[in-house]
Design a protein around this motif. Structure first.
Motif: not given
Length: 244
Positions: A120-130, A150-157
């Motif tokens: 999840a922390r990596g995904l916050f980088d992806t969506v530019r919201l760290s 969007i990060a929530r949707a991505l977190c289930t791969n």
């Protein structure tokens, strides 16, 4: 490219009203299919049928070779592989952004909390919201909340991402941030279905545009070609009006 999704003669009715009237199409891995057309023509309903939120009354839908059957136990396996981003973000107000993103993998799917948090922390980088990882929804703008969604949707791969008018509830100032994240996902080669009125985005990023009207696919093809010179009069009218 391998086929990931197939719709064959899909019919969806609400009472006596037919919303989807014989929709047939195939989507290959890595495609970005943008659905455009007037409001109320079934675009959002189509996405809801793909992940089993709505049952269909005719035809069939298969995802990665397995039938999509709403209201059955098998639909849970489909939803694990399909990420859905709605028009309204539906974040839990009492949870931080990070907690919202981690919730489904930990609570619903039973994954180890430490592994999910790292992802999840990596995904916050992806969506530019760290920098907003510990903020609560009420402390964030609409655009920031949509990027958390969007990060929530991505977190289930997920193997497929579906966006249902993701920018229509946002202030104009924040639309660009969300579209920027979606462009990044497109560059990663994600398979995406996008219902949108952002025709310029669809032409830039989409690999295929599907124009729907009155529950049917009227025309589909290369987005840039369709915007420049759609082959059907109805699509030309719509795309011409929305571009002015």
């Amino acid at each position: 490219m391998s086929e990931i999704l197939a719709l064959d003669g899909v019919v969806k009715r609400f009472g006596a009203r037919t919303i989807l009237d014989g929709i047939s199409m195939k989507v290959s891995a890595g495609e970005i299919v943008c659905f455009v057309g007037p409001s109320g023509t079934g675009k959002s309903t189509l996405l809801r049928c793909v992940n089993g939120l709505e049952p269909i009354q005719g035809g069939s839908i298969s995802f990665e070779g397995a039938p999509v059957l709403a209201q059955t136990a098998s639909i849970r396996a489909v939803r694990r592989r399909v990420g859905m981003i709605f028009q309204h973000f539906n974040l839990y107000p009492h949870l931080t952004a990070l907690e919202n993103v981690m919730l489904a993998p930990v609570v619903v799917h039973g994954e180890a909390r430490a592994a999910v948090e790292a992802r999840a922390r990596g995904l916050f980088d992806t969506v530019r919201l760290s920098h907003r990882i510990n903020a609560y929804p009420a402390q964030m703008s609409g655009g920031e909340q949509q990027r958390v969604a969007i990060a929530r949707a991505l977190c289930t791969n997920p193997h497929l991402l579906m966006f249902d008018e993701p920018t229509s509830a946002l202030d104009p100032e924040t639309v660009g941030d969300v579209l920027g994240v979606m462009r990044d996902l497109a560059r990663e080669g994600r398979t995406m279905l996008v219902v949108t009125h952002e025709i310029r985005f669809a032409a830039e990023v989409g690999t295929r545009m599907v124009f729907m009207d009155q529950g049917r696919i009227v025309e589909e093809g290369d987005p840039r070609q369709m915007v420049a010179s759609a082959s059907t009069e109805r699509a030309r009218q719509f795309l011409g009006a929305i571009n002015h």
